[in-house]
Motif scaffolding. Sequence first.
Motif, PDB file in Angstrom:
ATOM      1  N   ILE A  93     -26.236 -75.099 -25.952  1.00  0.00           N
ATOM      2  CA  ILE A  93     -25.812 -73.837 -26.555  1.00  0.00           C
ATOM      3  C   ILE A  93     -25.088 -73.013 -25.493  1.00  0.00           C
ATOM      4  O   ILE A  93     -25.674 -72.659 -24.463  1.00  0.00           O
ATOM      5  N   VAL A  94     -23.824 -72.687 -25.728  1.00  0.00           N
ATOM      6  CA  VAL A  94     -23.005 -72.015 -24.713  1.00  0.00           C
ATOM      7  C   VAL A  94     -22.429 -70.702 -25.248  1.00  0.00           C
ATOM      8  O   VAL A  94     -21.359 -70.265 -24.829  1.00  0.00           O
ATOM      9  N   VAL A 116     -18.493 -70.244 -33.083  1.00  0.00           N
ATOM     10  CA  VAL A 116     -19.647 -69.336 -33.092  1.00  0.00           C
ATOM     11  C   VAL A 116     -19.447 -68.232 -32.067  1.00  0.00           C
ATOM     12  O   VAL A 116     -19.243 -68.503 -30.876  1.00  0.00           O
ATOM     13  N   GLU A 117     -19.525 -66.989 -32.521  1.00  0.00           N
ATOM     14  CA  GLU A 117     -19.364 -65.823 -31.654  1.00  0.00           C
ATOM     15  C   GLU A 117     -20.673 -65.516 -30.913  1.00  0.00           C
ATOM     16  O   GLU A 117     -20.705 -65.399 -29.691  1.00  0.00           O
ATOM     17  N   PHE A 166     -32.483 -72.625 -22.794  1.00  0.00           N
ATOM     18  CA  PHE A 166     -31.094 -72.275 -23.091  1.00  0.00           C
ATOM     19  C   PHE A 166     -30.390 -71.930 -21.769  1.00  0.00           C
ATOM     20  O   PHE A 166     -30.034 -70.785 -21.499  1.00  0.00           O
ATOM     21  N   THR A 167     -30.196 -72.921 -20.955  1.00  0.00           N
ATOM     22  CA  THR A 167     -29.736 -72.699 -19.585  1.00  0.00           C
ATOM     23  C   THR A 167     -28.250 -72.380 -19.476  1.00  0.00           C
ATOM     24  O   THR A 167     -27.799 -71.893 -18.434  1.00  0.00           O
ATOM     25  N   ARG A 168     -27.474 -72.647 -20.523  1.00  0.00           N
ATOM     26  CA  ARG A 168     -26.027 -72.456 -20.423  1.00  0.00           C
ATOM     27  C   ARG A 168     -25.510 -71.313 -21.299  1.00  0.00           C
ATOM     28  O   ARG A 168     -24.302 -71.089 -21.366  1.00  0.00           O
ATOM     29  N   ALA A 169     -26.396 -70.597 -21.940  1.00  0.00           N
ATOM     30  CA  ALA A 169     -25.955 -69.407 -22.681  1.00  0.00           C
ATOM     31  C   ALA A 169     -25.415 -68.398 -21.674  1.00  0.00           C
ATOM     32  O   ALA A 169     -26.065 -68.113 -20.661  1.00  0.00           O
ATOM     33  N   PRO A 170     -24.234 -67.816 -21.909  1.00  0.00           N
ATOM     34  CA  PRO A 170     -23.661 -66.890 -20.932  1.00  0.00           C
ATOM     35  C   PRO A 170     -24.528 -65.657 -20.702  1.00  0.00           C
ATOM     36  O   PRO A 170     -24.527 -65.086 -19.622  1.00  0.00           O
ATOM     37  N   TYR A 217     -25.790 -76.613 -35.314  1.00  0.00           N
ATOM     38  CA  TYR A 217     -24.373 -76.371 -35.598  1.00  0.00           C
ATOM     39  C   TYR A 217     -23.680 -75.798 -34.359  1.00  0.00           C
ATOM     40  O   TYR A 217     -22.598 -76.255 -33.978  1.00  0.00           O
ATOM     41  N   ALA A 218     -24.284 -74.808 -33.726  1.00  0.00           N
ATOM     42  CA  ALA A 218     -23.665 -74.175 -32.552  1.00  0.00           C
ATOM     43  C   ALA A 218     -23.532 -75.155 -31.395  1.00  0.00           C
ATOM     44  O   ALA A 218     -22.594 -75.070 -30.597  1.00  0.00           O
ATOM     45  N   GLN A 219     -24.472 -76.086 -31.283  1.00  0.00           N
ATOM     46  CA  GLN A 219     -24.413 -77.099 -30.235  1.00  0.00           C
ATOM     47  C   GLN A 219     -23.126 -77.913 -30.345  1.00  0.00           C
ATOM     48  O   GLN A 219     -22.519 -78.279 -29.331  1.00  0.00           O
TER      49      GLN A 219
END
Length: 328
Positions: free
Chosen positions: A255-256, A151-152, A282-286, A143-145
């Motif tokens: 996932i960002v 999504v917070e 998860f390379t793009r999670a802040p 879903y988050a993708q």
Amino acid sequence: MPQRKPDLVGEDLSFSLAPWGRIHVRNKRPAGQDRFTSDRIVIFQHGATYGCEAFDLPFGGLSWMDYVAAHGFDCYALDLPGYGRSERPPQMDEPAESNPPFMRTRDAAQCLGAIVDLVRARRQVERVCLVGWSWGTAITSLYAQNHADRVERLALYAPVWDRRDPGTSPIQVAGKLGSYRTVDREATLKRRLGGLDATQSTGIIPHGWFDQWWKAVAATDPRGGGNTIRAPNGVVQDSLEYTNVGRPLYDPAAIVVPLLVVVGEWDNDTPVYMAETVFPKFTRAPWKRLAVVSGGTHAMLMEKNRMLLFRTVQQFLEEPPPGPDALA
């Protein structure tokens, strides 16, 4: 002086979702409060076999939802169609072999998305936080993708990933896979203690907690007479087609949003290697964190060390984003 325990409100909600029928959602929040910001709203997503009961059962007088709500959060937990207190689709009234598996991960993510939108409208916010458990980690991640704008933050507890590791047994199916499966109390308890030695298993589930949970879960499926429950087999079909053969159910690089991956060190269902393998992807999670919690299994939320899990997730939900000027 000890702090006074805050007053909480629990509410059972019901929403109609085509084509699945009635969806049950549990809400827990501080009494007298009905306005919350996005970072103070969380939705829990259950896993492959059991509905959302475990999230709000007061083991020892306190549930996970109690704990989160007492920190000022608006908490929700849904039962997917065919699970818990949600409506059973008609194929569950027929012999399992009469119909194919249903409620696959993509279907579950759509159901979750419908509840996310209902909660967003209810609280007039743009985003919510998600906490997935086991198969729920694939559901929330998928879903988050596709809906990062809603999504917070995303917390993945006991993430499911590639099952081809030599130390893990892939999901096995004998014969034709039907629309649902039936599980009983004894097999469930054996699974909960699987992989533990005598020292580890002694007292890991406090006295009465497993029976408290099983009684609540079994009551959601009256056809089992308190002895068995039924669960949709869509997740099993996905296991055969995806995790058993190393195909991802979602793309971690898509996932960002801020991310937590947490797993119990004695988890036999989704061992620590799964969390350690998927985390770097998860390379793009802040920003993100990997936590291995001591003395816990796949069902740590119902075990003696559950507060370590609760605190780990709560810290992630509440802490400010990291930054170069942060001093505390």
